[in-house]
Write a protein that holds these residues in place. Structure first.
Motif, PDB file in Angstrom:
ATOM      1  N   LYS A 101       4.606  18.325 -32.611  1.00 34.94           N
ATOM      2  CA  LYS A 101       4.128  19.089 -31.454  1.00 34.94           C
ATOM      3  C   LYS A 101       3.848  20.539 -31.838  1.00 34.94           C
ATOM      4  O   LYS A 101       4.684  21.230 -32.404  1.00 34.94           O
ATOM      5  CB  LYS A 101       5.144  19.046 -30.313  1.00 34.94           C
ATOM      6  N   ASN A 102       2.632  20.975 -31.537  1.00 36.34           N
ATOM      7  CA  ASN A 102       2.153  22.336 -31.785  1.00 36.34           C
ATOM      8  C   ASN A 102       2.152  22.731 -33.261  1.00 36.34           C
ATOM      9  O   ASN A 102       2.236  23.906 -33.587  1.00 36.34           O
ATOM     10  CB  ASN A 102       2.940  23.357 -30.959  1.00 36.34           C
ATOM     11  N   ASN A 103       2.042  21.739 -34.157  1.00 35.71           N
ATOM     12  CA  ASN A 103       2.021  22.017 -35.595  1.00 35.71           C
ATOM     13  C   ASN A 103       0.919  21.290 -36.347  1.00 35.71           C
ATOM     14  O   ASN A 103       0.898  21.337 -37.565  1.00 35.71           O
ATOM     15  CB  ASN A 103       3.371  21.625 -36.226  1.00 35.71           C
ATOM     16  N   TYR A 120      -3.823  18.917 -25.583  1.00 33.67           N
ATOM     17  CA  TYR A 120      -3.143  20.209 -25.582  1.00 33.67           C
ATOM     18  C   TYR A 120      -1.773  20.109 -24.912  1.00 33.67           C
ATOM     19  O   TYR A 120      -0.799  20.697 -25.369  1.00 33.67           O
ATOM     20  CB  TYR A 120      -4.015  21.230 -24.847  1.00 33.67           C
ATOM     21  N   ASN A 121      -1.681  19.357 -23.819  1.00 35.38           N
ATOM     22  CA  ASN A 121      -0.433  19.226 -23.057  1.00 35.38           C
ATOM     23  C   ASN A 121       0.166  17.833 -23.186  1.00 35.38           C
ATOM     24  O   ASN A 121      -0.550  16.865 -23.478  1.00 35.38           O
ATOM     25  CB  ASN A 121      -0.675  19.505 -21.560  1.00 35.38           C
ATOM     26  N   THR A 142      -7.189  21.882 -30.074  1.00 35.85           N
ATOM     27  CA  THR A 142      -5.734  21.682 -30.060  1.00 35.85           C
ATOM     28  C   THR A 142      -5.075  22.053 -31.388  1.00 35.85           C
ATOM     29  O   THR A 142      -3.945  21.650 -31.655  1.00 35.85           O
ATOM     30  CB  THR A 142      -5.397  20.213 -29.710  1.00 35.85           C
ATOM     31  N   ASN A 144      -2.789  23.461 -33.812  1.00 36.26           N
ATOM     32  CA  ASN A 144      -1.431  24.007 -33.635  1.00 36.26           C
ATOM     33  C   ASN A 144      -1.035  24.163 -32.171  1.00 36.26           C
ATOM     34  O   ASN A 144      -0.159  24.949 -31.834  1.00 36.26           O
ATOM     35  CB  ASN A 144      -1.259  25.329 -34.379  1.00 36.26           C
ATOM     36  N   GLU A 145      -1.691  23.450 -31.290  1.00 31.80           N
ATOM     37  CA  GLU A 145      -1.395  23.448 -29.847  1.00 31.80           C
ATOM     38  C   GLU A 145      -1.550  22.027 -29.324  1.00 31.80           C
ATOM     39  O   GLU A 145      -2.204  21.778 -28.326  1.00 31.80           O
ATOM     40  CB  GLU A 145      -2.347  24.397 -29.095  1.00 31.80           C
ATOM     41  N   ASN A 146      -0.962  21.067 -30.010  1.00 29.34           N
ATOM     42  CA  ASN A 146      -1.104  19.664 -29.663  1.00 29.34           C
ATOM     43  C   ASN A 146       0.213  19.136 -29.105  1.00 29.34           C
ATOM     44  O   ASN A 146       1.282  19.436 -29.616  1.00 29.34           O
ATOM     45  CB  ASN A 146      -1.494  18.867 -30.906  1.00 29.34           C
TER      46      ASN A 146
END
Length: 154
Positions: A101-103, A120-121, A142, A144-146
């Motif tokens: 997540k976010n990476n 994204y969310n 997305t 680094n914002e996944n």
């Protein structure tokens, strides 16, 4: 007699009976526990989606077979359990062991029919990056914002 069927037995039964199956699984067992996720290379794995820590499919990655509601909490069995159960990158290189997540920076989609959509969310919401069947790409929207992933058709 034990009437409990494994996920693979259920999948084989669906194929034998000719039932249409979509690549979605709510309980997270296969994404967390299957050897396809971390023990096989992306080329060897039957899982059709791979998500990478670095751009251009570099660094650590994880094979993912089924839609993921939340990369930070992919629960086995779907039932509430203590603590979070994140999916982590598990194939060596930079980012190995980090949470997905976010990476993530890039993906590969080996599926021949479905689009691989990275959101994204959590919960398959928000902006998204779509990877066509049999494609690979860097994430842009997305990057680094996944937070989640789902198989989709047009």
């Amino acid at each position: 007699m034990n009437m409990k069927l494994s996920a693979s037995m259920l999948a084989m039964t669906a194929v034998v009976l000719g039932l249409a199956a979509t690549p979605a699984r709510a309980d997270g067992f296969e994404n967390q526990m299957s050897p396809e996720a971390c023990s096989k290379t992306q080329a060897e794995s039957t899982f059709k989606y791979a998500i990478y820590y670095n751009s251009n499919h570099g660094g650590a990655y994880r094979n993912v077979g089924y839609s993921v509601w939340d990369f930070a909490d992919e629960r086995i069995g779907g039932a509430p359990q203590g603590g979070l159960q994140p999916l982590n990158f598990c194939h060596g290189g930079s980012g190995n062991g980090q949470g997905i997540k976010n990476n993530a920076a890039s993906v590969k989609n080996k599926h021949t029919t479905y689009y691989a959509v990275t959101y994204y969310n959590a919960g398959y919401k928000g902006s998204s990056d779509w990877a066509s069947p049999r494609s690979q790409s860097n994430l842009s929207v997305t990057y680094n914002e996944n937070a989640s992933f789902a198989w989709q058709t047009l």
